[in-house]
Design an enzyme around this catalytic site. Structure first.
Site, PDB file in Angstrom:
ATOM      1  CE1 TYR A 159      30.662  37.843  28.576  1.00 50.77           C
ATOM      2  CE2 TYR A 159      32.123  39.741  28.530  1.00 50.77           C
ATOM      3  CZ  TYR A 159      31.743  38.539  29.086  1.00 50.77           C
ATOM      4  OH  TYR A 159      32.433  38.032  30.154  1.00 50.77           O
ATOM      5  CB  CYS A 188      41.189  36.950  34.920  1.00 52.16           C
ATOM      6  SG  CYS A 188      41.793  35.936  36.287  1.00 52.16           S
ATOM      7  NE  ARG A 230      41.642  45.391  27.018  1.00 52.21           N
ATOM      8  CZ  ARG A 230      41.030  44.320  27.534  1.00 52.21           C
ATOM      9  NH1 ARG A 230      41.545  43.101  27.363  1.00 52.21           N
ATOM     10  NH2 ARG A 230      39.900  44.456  28.214  1.00 52.21           N
TER      11      ARG A 230
END
Length: 278
Positions: free
Chosen positions: A135, A165, A172
């Site tokens: 990815y 988002c 994290r």
């Protein structure tokens, strides 16, 4: 703007961009692979299209000023599953943009293009690619594609290395959070800036613990307004101790840095069904 085109319009982030983008142009063309989407704006048209199919992509871009390219598989998967939407789809968007004289592509890249860097290195926008997954590799490919089309064909690109988002649900994200409001602001600045050439900027809010440096992209005028520090005390109190030897904990890519290639990472992020990460 006369016409903007949004790919990935049915996704978590794309769906939040539709109304703000529609307010910036005479005509918004939204596209995705679902049959339809609800609540179309008065100046918005939806077209079902597979971005891996050039014959479907090219007609959408006729007469467009800019493309906001958010369409992709948003998770790690076997390379063969990402090849069409994430690699070929990116080529189709840039090539079709060139053919129709589109001025700029605003691209949803990702922190996973550089996800294997340790978080104690506050990386800037100019560090070499260091993908954590197939990815992330697709994001590297699209960023390099964008740079090449700028340098060889004069097509501007702004690559948004979106970090996290989604709602803050893990340690994290206290450093990596990009609020939805800041995400919309970031895209608007990427469209409104008069000249961008080829630009990279991290999609991150004004977090006290932000582990990336956006000073090299100040020309885009993005000044985030939100800060994840408001969640820090609660999140850290609930979290188990982190392992400094685990790439999922010490690398920018989080779980993507720690999983085997080709295996899903989104399920490890403790997100709700309709939320997205990077």
């Amino acid at each position: 703007m006369k016409k903007l085109v949004l790919t990935g319009a049915a996704g978590s982030l794309g769906s939040r961009l539709r109304a703000p983008l529609a307010a910036m142009c005479d005509e918004l063309v939204s596209t995705d692979i679902v049959d339809s989407i609800d609540d179309l704006g008065a100046n918005e048209t939806y077209v079902k299209a597979d971005i891996a199919d050039m014959n479907a992509v090219e007609p959408l871009l006729e007469g467009a000023d800019m493309v906001i390219h958010f369409g992709a598989v948003v998770d790690e998967a076997p390379f063969e599953e990402l090849l069409g939407p994430n690699f070929i789809g990116a080529y189709n968007v840039w090539e079709a943009s060139h053919r129709h004289g589109v001025r700029r592509v605003v691209y949803a890249s990702s922190i996973h293009a550089v996800g294997m860097y340790p978080k104690n290195e506050a990386i800037g926008i100019d560090v070499p690619h260091r993908p954590d997954t197939f990815y992330g590799l697709a994001k590297c490919f699209a960023e390099d594609l964008g740079r090449m089309y700028w340098e060889k064909r004069g097509l501007e690109s702004v690559c948004l290395r979106i970090y996290s988002c989604a709602p803050v649900t893990n340690p994290r994200a206290v450093g990596s959070w990009l609020s939805y409001d800041d995400m919309i602001l970031l895209v608007k600045r990427s469209i409104e800036t008069p000249i961008t050439g080829f630009s990279i900027i991290y999609g991150i809010s004004d977090n006290d613990r932000a582990p990336v440096d956006n000073s090299g992209a100040r020309h885009l005028g993005y000044r985030p307004r939100d800060n994840a520090e408001q969640f820090a005390e609660e999140i850290y109190a609930k979290a188990e101790p982190l392992d400094p030897q685990n790439p999922s904990h010490y690398c920018h890519g989080g779980p993507f840095a720690g999983i085997p290639l080709g295996k899903s990472a989104m399920s490890l992020l403790n997100l709700k069904k309709d939320d997205a990460d990077s």
